[in-house]
Design a protein around this motif. Structure first.
Motif, PDB file in Angstrom:
ATOM      1  N   SER A 128      -3.818   6.659  -7.425  1.00 58.68           N
ATOM      2  CA  SER A 128      -2.688   7.183  -8.189  1.00 58.68           C
ATOM      3  C   SER A 128      -2.795   6.898  -9.674  1.00 58.68           C
ATOM      4  O   SER A 128      -2.146   7.544 -10.484  1.00 58.68           O
TER       5      SER A 128
ATOM      6  N   PHE B  67     -16.693  10.020  -6.597  1.00 59.26           N
ATOM      7  CA  PHE B  67     -16.725   8.778  -5.826  1.00 59.26           C
ATOM      8  C   PHE B  67     -15.999   7.670  -6.576  1.00 59.26           C
ATOM      9  O   PHE B  67     -15.421   6.797  -5.971  1.00 59.26           O
TER      10      PHE B  67
ATOM     11  N   ASN C  57     -21.338   2.144   3.128  1.00 61.62           N
ATOM     12  CA  ASN C  57     -22.462   1.384   2.565  1.00 61.62           C
ATOM     13  C   ASN C  57     -21.839   0.260   1.738  1.00 61.62           C
ATOM     14  O   ASN C  57     -21.538   0.437   0.569  1.00 61.62           O
TER      15      ASN C  57
ATOM     16  N   GLY D  71      -7.331   0.316  -7.515  1.00 64.13           N
ATOM     17  CA  GLY D  71      -8.452   1.250  -7.540  1.00 64.13           C
ATOM     18  C   GLY D  71      -8.392   2.222  -8.708  1.00 64.13           C
ATOM     19  O   GLY D  71      -7.656   2.033  -9.675  1.00 64.13           O
TER      20      GLY D  71
ATOM     21  N   ASN E 162     -20.364  -0.300  -5.669  1.00 62.16           N
ATOM     22  CA  ASN E 162     -18.926  -0.274  -5.973  1.00 62.16           C
ATOM     23  C   ASN E 162     -18.106  -1.029  -4.938  1.00 62.16           C
ATOM     24  O   ASN E 162     -17.164  -1.735  -5.291  1.00 62.16           O
ATOM     25  N   LEU E 163     -18.480  -0.901  -3.669  1.00 62.75           N
ATOM     26  CA  LEU E 163     -17.740  -1.674  -2.659  1.00 62.75           C
ATOM     27  C   LEU E 163     -18.069  -3.162  -2.780  1.00 62.75           C
ATOM     28  O   LEU E 163     -17.183  -4.010  -2.650  1.00 62.75           O
TER      29      LEU E 163
ATOM     30  N   SER F 226     -15.760   6.082   2.826  1.00 64.11           N
ATOM     31  CA  SER F 226     -16.964   5.679   2.083  1.00 64.11           C
ATOM     32  C   SER F 226     -18.240   5.866   2.907  1.00 64.11           C
ATOM     33  O   SER F 226     -18.230   5.767   4.127  1.00 64.11           O
ATOM     34  N   GLY F 227     -19.310   6.144   2.162  1.00 63.69           N
ATOM     35  CA  GLY F 227     -20.633   6.269   2.788  1.00 63.69           C
ATOM     36  C   GLY F 227     -20.673   7.306   3.895  1.00 63.69           C
ATOM     37  O   GLY F 227     -21.357   7.083   4.910  1.00 63.69           O
TER      38      GLY F 227
ATOM     39  N   GLU G  60       0.842  -1.199   0.000  1.00 60.66           N
ATOM     40  CA  GLU G  60       0.000   0.000   0.000  1.00 60.66           C
ATOM     41  C   GLU G  60       0.879   1.253   0.000  1.00 60.66           C
ATOM     42  O   GLU G  60       1.767   1.390   0.826  1.00 60.66           O
ATOM     43  N   ARG G  61       0.594   2.176  -0.934  1.00 64.54           N
ATOM     44  CA  ARG G  61       1.449   3.361  -1.040  1.00 64.54           C
ATOM     45  C   ARG G  61       1.172   4.384   0.070  1.00 64.54           C
ATOM     46  O   ARG G  61       2.029   5.176   0.415  1.00 64.54           O
TER      47      ARG G  61
ATOM     48  N   VAL H 219       4.327   0.930  -5.311  1.00 64.21           N
ATOM     49  CA  VAL H 219       4.868   0.118  -6.403  1.00 64.21           C
ATOM     50  C   VAL H 219       5.038   1.050  -7.603  1.00 64.21           C
ATOM     51  O   VAL H 219       4.121   1.775  -7.989  1.00 64.21           O
TER      52      VAL H 219
ATOM     53  N   GLU I 133     -11.856  -1.396  -8.766  1.00 64.96           N
ATOM     54  CA  GLU I 133     -12.143  -0.255  -9.632  1.00 64.96           C
ATOM     55  C   GLU I 133     -11.118  -0.048 -10.745  1.00 64.96           C
ATOM     56  O   GLU I 133     -11.370   0.726 -11.670  1.00 64.96           O
TER      57      GLU I 133
ATOM     58  N   GLY J 290     -23.904   1.079  -2.563  1.00 57.23           N
ATOM     59  CA  GLY J 290     -23.187  -0.131  -2.172  1.00 57.23           C
ATOM     60  C   GLY J 290     -22.705  -0.964  -3.352  1.00 57.23           C
ATOM     61  O   GLY J 290     -22.107  -2.031  -3.163  1.00 57.23           O
TER      62      GLY J 290
HETATM   63  C1  LIG Z   1     -15.832   9.632  -0.735  1.00 62.04           C
HETATM   64  C2  LIG Z   1     -16.208   8.266  -1.271  1.00 62.04           C
HETATM   65  C3  LIG Z   1     -17.278   7.585  -0.722  1.00 62.04           C
HETATM   66  C4  LIG Z   1     -17.647   6.332  -1.244  1.00 62.04           C
HETATM   67  N1  LIG Z   1     -18.694   5.678  -0.671  1.00 62.04           N
HETATM   68  C5  LIG Z   1     -19.056   4.464  -1.139  1.00 62.04           C
HETATM   69  C6  LIG Z   1     -20.088   3.707  -0.515  1.00 62.04           C
HETATM   70  O1  LIG Z   1     -20.628   4.099   0.531  1.00 62.04           O
HETATM   71  N2  LIG Z   1     -20.433   2.526  -1.083  1.00 62.04           N
HETATM   72  C7  LIG Z   1     -19.818   2.041  -2.201  1.00 62.04           C
HETATM   73  O2  LIG Z   1     -20.188   0.956  -2.661  1.00 62.04           O
HETATM   74  N3  LIG Z   1     -18.784   2.694  -2.781  1.00 62.04           N
HETATM   75  C8  LIG Z   1     -18.394   3.889  -2.271  1.00 62.04           C
HETATM   76  N4  LIG Z   1     -17.349   4.545  -2.858  1.00 62.04           N
HETATM   77  C9  LIG Z   1     -16.595   3.883  -3.943  1.00 62.04           C
HETATM   78  C10 LIG Z   1     -15.662   2.812  -3.343  1.00 62.04           C
HETATM   79  O3  LIG Z   1     -15.025   3.325  -2.189  1.00 62.04           O
HETATM   80  C11 LIG Z   1     -14.606   2.367  -4.354  1.00 62.04           C
HETATM   81  O4  LIG Z   1     -15.253   1.936  -5.519  1.00 62.04           O
HETATM   82  C12 LIG Z   1     -13.763   1.210  -3.782  1.00 62.04           C
HETATM   83  O5  LIG Z   1     -13.022   1.658  -2.652  1.00 62.04           O
HETATM   84  C13 LIG Z   1     -12.802   0.664  -4.831  1.00 62.04           C
HETATM   85  O6  LIG Z   1     -12.036  -0.339  -4.208  1.00 62.04           O
HETATM   86  P1  LIG Z   1     -10.612  -0.770  -4.781  1.00 62.04           P
HETATM   87  O7  LIG Z   1     -10.076  -1.761  -3.807  1.00 62.04           O
HETATM   88  O8  LIG Z   1     -10.712  -1.135  -6.185  1.00 62.04           O
HETATM   89  O9  LIG Z   1      -9.742   0.573  -4.730  1.00 62.04           O
HETATM   90  P2  LIG Z   1      -9.312   1.496  -3.491  1.00 62.04           P
HETATM   91  O10 LIG Z   1     -10.286   1.376  -2.390  1.00 62.04           O
HETATM   92  O11 LIG Z   1      -9.076   2.828  -4.085  1.00 62.04           O
HETATM   93  O12 LIG Z   1      -7.946   0.857  -3.003  1.00 62.04           O
HETATM   94  C14 LIG Z   1      -6.802   0.852  -3.828  1.00 62.04           C
HETATM   95  C15 LIG Z   1      -5.582   1.011  -2.956  1.00 62.04           C
HETATM   96  O13 LIG Z   1      -4.417   0.861  -3.762  1.00 62.04           O
HETATM   97  C16 LIG Z   1      -3.447   1.785  -3.335  1.00 62.04           C
HETATM   98  N5  LIG Z   1      -2.519   2.026  -4.441  1.00 62.04           N
HETATM   99  C17 LIG Z   1      -2.779   2.654  -5.609  1.00 62.04           C
HETATM  100  N6  LIG Z   1      -1.685   2.668  -6.389  1.00 62.04           N
HETATM  101  C18 LIG Z   1      -0.699   2.027  -5.696  1.00 62.04           C
HETATM  102  C19 LIG Z   1       0.663   1.737  -5.974  1.00 62.04           C
HETATM  103  N7  LIG Z   1       1.235   2.074  -7.125  1.00 62.04           N
HETATM  104  N8  LIG Z   1       1.388   1.088  -5.021  1.00 62.04           N
HETATM  105  C20 LIG Z   1       0.824   0.722  -3.842  1.00 62.04           C
HETATM  106  N9  LIG Z   1      -0.471   0.988  -3.529  1.00 62.04           N
HETATM  107  C21 LIG Z   1      -1.224   1.628  -4.443  1.00 62.04           C
HETATM  108  C22 LIG Z   1      -4.251   3.027  -2.965  1.00 62.04           C
HETATM  109  O14 LIG Z   1      -3.537   3.852  -2.073  1.00 62.04           O
HETATM  110  C23 LIG Z   1      -5.485   2.415  -2.323  1.00 62.04           C
HETATM  111  O15 LIG Z   1      -5.395   2.293  -0.935  1.00 62.04           O
HETATM  112  C24 LIG Z   1     -16.943   5.777  -2.339  1.00 62.04           C
HETATM  113  C25 LIG Z   1     -15.850   6.466  -2.875  1.00 62.04           C
HETATM  114  C26 LIG Z   1     -15.476   7.697  -2.352  1.00 62.04           C
HETATM  115  C27 LIG Z   1     -14.291   8.420  -2.931  1.00 62.04           C
END
Ligand SMILES: Cc1cc2nc3c(=O)[nH]c(=O)nc-3n(C[C@H](O)[C@H](O)[C@H](O)COP(=O)(O)OP(=O)(O)OC[C@H]3O[C@@H](n4cnc5c(N)ncnc54)[C@H](O)[C@@H]3O)c2cc1C
Length: 408
Positions: free
Chosen positions: A158, A337, A36, A148, A378-379, A30-31, A18-19, A119, A366, A376
């Protein structure tokens, strides 16, 4: 984190990299910090609401769809609740509970979470993946890209994952902020910021795209529109903004009443007691919006309802049924979001989330070209796809004896 848990439960040696200085920052946000984390829709309805690529989610939802996801969380000490029959929340109503559950399970499984470690490059050399960071490199037999999207950069987003996928030959589709408030050409929205309009209907006023429409709660801002209905429709508007520069919309703020409904209402008003048009309209809309509607249709709220005739009456009926407003921008990734677009689905096997181009490489969450509306979706996708990628990587042919080395 879910991918790491699953692969570790399958007996593999795993490291989560994790960066940011701490993991799960977007999850925490989130939420409204309440997370959510899913909803109660069955898989078919869930995928339908996601849209044209929703079916890609099928195998992931089969493995860890709504009910199974809730069981998974209960299993790691996170109880969940549903209060409105739809949205699934942690019982504590705190996203920190969800994050603590995931971190606790990773700790129990002895999976290191290596934080503040970005990374920079990934490659596949001599039968092993290499993930390079400022202090060295990790080597492994499988690699899961779970980086993400681009929304909320302060959470660690990023876009690096897109580059990594591209390096393995994956195509990345155009990306846009989605789930985002929009900016409008009209400035009258600034006068209406005190109000939330329930069941507002928004429709794209371009013939070719008129099917794009949503109904839900709408909030006016100093510069445009926000609220759940805007967050939902913005998934479709961002690409159109790139294409056309601006996107005209029609708003219906009176629970779907059309021009004919209004003509009928006006007729009743004319036959009733004398009163000002503004007072009569005030039964349907807040005062500021009454003024706006009258201005847009070239009439005055102070005239008596009996005086509303001819073109001004027709113009008011038109404006109330379809209030024109033009979207000229959005608030960008800082206010978004989610990201629309990402690693092309065609290059990834839905049943395992393994890359079709690089065996042993998995993509989830994502970073893939899939996004859902608010509520809910996307999570749920992030967790279910993480679980499936963890299953694929965990059960991969990669010789169990040659488990990945996560040494820094
Ligand atoms: C304000 C907000 C509220 C939200 N609320 C909701 C909700 O209530 N319900 C819902 O369903 N969705 C919600 N979403 C959307 C949801 O949070 C995302 O779709 C979800 O977190 C995506 O998960 P992920 O694991 O793909 O990516 P992320 O949660 O973004 O995790 C990816 C991780 O990878 C790390 N990373 C990135 N690049 C690198 C690298 N090169 N090296 C090391 N680490 C790296 C990042 O730092 C991050 O921690 C919300 C989004 C936001 C911004």
């Amino acid at each position: 984190m879910v991918a790491g848990i699953r692969a570790a439960r399958l007996g593999r040696t795993v490291a989560v990299v994790e960066r940011s200085p701490s993991p799960g920052r977007k999850l925490l946000a989130s939420g409204g910090q309440r997370c959510n984390l899913s909803n109660t829709l069955g898989a078919d309805q869930f995928m339908e609401r996601v849209g044209k690529d929703g079916r890609f989610m099928g195998p992931a939802l089969e493995g860890l769809g709504g009910p199974k996801l809730r069981e998974f969380f209960h299993g790691i000490g996170v109880q969940t609740v549903v209060h409105d029959g739809f949205r699934v929340w942690p019982e504590t109503r705190k996203s920190s509970t969800v994050l603590a559950g995931l971190i606790g399970e990773l700790e129990r499984l002895k999976v290191p979470i290596i934080t503040a470690c970005e990374v920079l490059e990934t490659a596949f050399v001599d039968g092993h993946f290499t993930a390079t960071h400022a202090g060295g490199a990790f080597h492994s037999t499988e690699l899961i890209i779970a980086t993400g999207g681009l929304a909320l950069p302060k959470s660690g987003a990023s876009g690096g994952g897109y580059r990594f996928a591209e390096g393995f030959g994956h195509k990345i589709t155009a990306r846009h902020p989605a789930g985002v408030p929009v900016v409008t050409a009209e400035d009258w929205t600034a006068r209406c910021t005190a109000h939330t309009i329930g069941k507002a209907h928004l429709q794209v006023a371009i013939k070719k795209h008129a099917k794009i429409a949503r109904t839900g709660d709408l909030i006016f801002t100093k510069t445009g529109l926000r609220g759940p209905v805007v967050l939902d429709i913005s998934r479709e508007l961002s690409p159109l903004l790139d294409r056309y520069g601006e996107v005209p919309l029609w708003l219906n703020l009176c629970r779907g009443k059309g021009q004919e409904d209004w003509q009928g209402i006006f007729k009743e008003w004319r036959a009733g007691p004398q009163r000002a048009l503004g007072d009569a309209l005030g039964e349907h809309l807040p005062g500021e919006l009454v003024d706006v509607m009258c201005e847009l249709s070239g009439t005055s709220p102070s005239i008596a309802v009996q005086q509303l005739k001819g073109e001004p009456r027709d113009a008011l009926a038109r404006t109330l049924a379809r209030t024109p407003i033009t979207v000229i921008g959005h608030t960008g990734y800082d206010g978004a979001f989610i990201t629309r677009g990402g690693a092309r689905l065609k290059d990834v096997r839905p049943e395992t989330l393994e890359s079709k181009l690089q065996p042993g490489l998995y993509l989830c969450g994502e970073v893939l070209d899939l996004d859902g509306p608010c509520g809910g979706f996307n999570l749920q996708w992030a967790f279910a796809s993480g679980y499936l990628a963890g299953t694929g990587a965990g059960m991969a042919a990669g010789d169990a004896a040659a488990t990945p080395s996560a040494a820094r």
